[in-house]
Design an enzyme around this catalytic site. Structure first.
Site, PDB file in Angstrom:
ATOM      1  N   ARG A 239      27.894  29.355  -4.332  1.00  0.00           N
ATOM      2  CA  ARG A 239      29.270  29.775  -4.567  1.00  0.00           C
ATOM      3  C   ARG A 239      29.398  30.738  -5.755  1.00  0.00           C
ATOM      4  O   ARG A 239      30.060  31.774  -5.623  1.00  0.00           O
ATOM      5  CB  ARG A 239      30.171  28.555  -4.787  1.00  0.00           C
ATOM      6  N   GLY A 242      28.030  34.172  -4.684  1.00  0.00           N
ATOM      7  CA  GLY A 242      28.874  34.750  -3.646  1.00  0.00           C
ATOM      8  C   GLY A 242      30.198  35.243  -4.183  1.00  0.00           C
ATOM      9  O   GLY A 242      30.673  36.327  -3.808  1.00  0.00           O
ATOM     10  N   GLU A 259      29.227  32.533   3.360  1.00  0.00           N
ATOM     11  CA  GLU A 259      29.106  31.086   3.470  1.00  0.00           C
ATOM     12  C   GLU A 259      28.663  30.592   2.102  1.00  0.00           C
ATOM     13  O   GLU A 259      27.577  30.942   1.635  1.00  0.00           O
ATOM     14  CB  GLU A 259      28.090  30.714   4.542  1.00  0.00           C
ATOM     15  N   CYS A 296      23.204  23.470   5.118  1.00  0.00           N
ATOM     16  CA  CYS A 296      24.596  23.726   4.742  1.00  0.00           C
ATOM     17  C   CYS A 296      25.539  22.724   5.397  1.00  0.00           C
ATOM     18  O   CYS A 296      26.694  22.600   4.984  1.00  0.00           O
ATOM     19  CB  CYS A 296      24.995  25.148   5.111  1.00  0.00           C
TER      20      CYS A 296
END
Length: 529
Positions: A239, A242, A259, A296
């Site tokens: 995260r 990203g 994602e 994931c």
């Protein structure tokens, strides 16, 4: 030691300004293996972007049949080279060679390439729409700009930047791909790129349509993500990384499909626990530790009611986790991140039931089970939703249905969620109360099964509300929907038939589904349905 070349501008060549080099690491020992790979500088990135931008118009104008032929030929090449690919990926990731890499992931990769080829031939991803009264015709078309794909560490084939779903989707939409390999499996990515480059040439497509960079620093990555010459970015990873790339892309209007993270909550309802609690404990353990938990869709939170059946499930699950040996993780950063996540969960009020320690040799971590009361979870939901990427899961114990509903309402966006119900329908009323809360928070709602498996299907949704992904309306898996991420909607107003793209002309190409004046049909314009 020689440094491996990059695939730039249609040919294999040395880095123009490498800022260093790196080697893959054997996760079982922590020792460097294989050849040296360059860490690219700004000149490499500029060369890749310039070449891809130049190739974009030619690729957008390519016959769809050539795109489909390339995807099929590439799939064939993967299968023919399976021995080499599996050996490389196993050495770099320690994922099981026969059961995972050869038995599941490589077939999935070649299969999704072929599904992309099929979608290209059927024009299904383009969604042609014709309004004869208004004189308007529209379809989805190439971005006519490069797509930058960042590959993750946990799928060396199926999500690889130069072979996975993002790659196949971008190419199917006739956009050049700049593939940024993950440093955990550079030799695997190199071999895949060699096969892709060969198939590209045989299909007669622009050779700069596929390029490969192994690694570059975060600052250069953000600079590249913020270059308006890009059409889109496909990213699978952490995260923080990203979101930093997304901020750079958003500033210049580059589409960003990410994602980022997911806990994939699982709710075990009372009837299901009473009916098959021991089997569910084994199923949960197997799902949480599959691939050392580096999925994931790993079940990161399991909501379990108090009571005899719930307590028995927790104890049986604890026994499974406690008896398991430490598991190999991909890299030192993954191990460090997992340790920090478990510490954060404990600081936020979770109790460590078992595990929580490293193993000897390489990057090993014991399967880890934590627990917290629902009342404590609801007091600190953000901290207790810290993603522990690895063989770890948090049990949330609820006193009643109201607490279970409150926990469901506190979840962030996730890729998936699962609800286990009894076979006799006794839990169906609870399922109906939970489902609407979860439905707003997940992309895929699973009935009585762990969420780990993700079928490559046109009906699949491997996406979800933020922060699991950057956009809840798109999926990273499943053709033709995944292709539509990398497309632009083109409308033609009053354009003569002969000047229209083939799928928008009066005469149907043959079997193409088109929405003509409100009705889906394969007929010619003006013909019978």
């Amino acid at each position: 030691m020689n440094v491996e070349p990059l695939l730039l501008a249609g040919r294999w060549q040395p880095s123009r300004d490498a800022g260093g080099s790196f080697r893959a690491v054997d996760p079982t020992s922590g020792e460097a293996i294989g050849p040296e790979f360059p860490v690219s500088g700004a000149a490499d990135l500029e060369a890749a972007l310039a070449a891809a931008s130049e190739a974009a118009a030619a690729l957008a104008a390519a016959e769809p049949a050539r795109i489909a032929d390339f995807l099929d030929a590439y799939a064939d090449a993967l299968e023919a080279d399976a021995d080499t690919l599996v050996a490389l990926a196993h050495a770099e990731t320690a994922l099981p060679a026969p059961t995972r890499l050869r038995g599941v992931e490589l077939p999935r990769t070649s299969g999704q390439l072929r599904q992309a080829a099929q979608a290209v031939r059927a024009y299904g991803w383009a969604q042609p729409v014709i309004d004869t009264q208004a004189g308007l015709r529209s379809h989805l078309a190439p971005l006519s700009k490069p797509v930058l794909v960042f590959g993750p560490n946990n799928f060396p084939f199926a999500f690889n930047a130069v072979a996975g779903s993002d790659f196949a989707s971008a190419i199917a939409a006739r956009n050049p791909v700049i593939a940024k390999a993950h440093p955990s499996h550079p030799a695997t990515s190199l071999r895949l790129a060699q096969l892709a480059h060969r198939a590209l040439g045989e299909a007669g497509l622009p050779e700069a349509a596929v390029q490969l960079l192994y690694h570059f620093d975060h600052a250069l990555g953000q600079r590249l993500a913020g270059d308006a010459r890009l059409g889109a970015i496909g990213f699978t990873g952490s995260r923080p990384a990203g979101l930093a790339l997304k901020a750079a892309a958003d500033a210049v209007g580059v589409l960003f499909y990410a994602e980022l993270s997911s806990l994939n909550p699982v709710f075990l309802l009372p009837g299901a626990l009473a009916e098959r609690g021991e089997a569910l404990a084994q199923e949960f353990f197997a799902s949480c530790t599959l691939g050392s938990g580096q999925f994931c869709t790993n079940p990161g939170i399991v909501v379990v009611p108090h009571g005899a059946a719930g307590d028995a499930f927790v104890e049986r699950a604890r026994q499974h986790f406690a008896a398991a040996a430490p598991m190999v993780l991909f890299s030192r950063p993954v191990l460090d991140g997992l340790q920090q996540a478990v510490a954060t969960l404990c600081e936020a009020g979770a109790q460590l039931l078992c595990g929580g320690q490293t193993g000897e040799g390489g990057y090993r971590y014991a399967p880890t089970l934590l627990a917290v009361e629902a009342s404590d979870f609801l007091r600190a939901p953000a901290a207790l939703q810290t993603e522990a990427f690895g063989p770890a899961s948090l049990l949330v114990r609820t006193a009643d249905l109201d607490q279970a509903l409150a926990v469901a309402g506190a979840f962030e966006g996730n890729l998936s969620a699962a609800i286990y119900r009894s076979g006799d329908g006794a839990d169906d009323a609870v399922w109906q109360a939970l489902a609407p809360l979860l439905r707003a928070r997940v992309g895929r709602l699973v009935n009585s099964c762990m969420p780990t498996g993700v079928a490559v299907s046109p009906a699949q949704q491997h996406g979800g509300p933020f922060p699991s992904t950057g956009h809840p309306g798109f999926t990273a898996v499943g053709m033709p929907a995944a292709i539509r991420r990398f497309a632009a909607l083109h409308c033609y107003d009053g354009v003569p038939d002969a000047l229209l793209p083939p799928e928008l002309r009066d005469r149907n190409l043959g079997g193409v589904q088109r929405l003509i004046d409100g009705h889906w049909t394969t007929a010619d314009v003006g013909g019978e349905t």
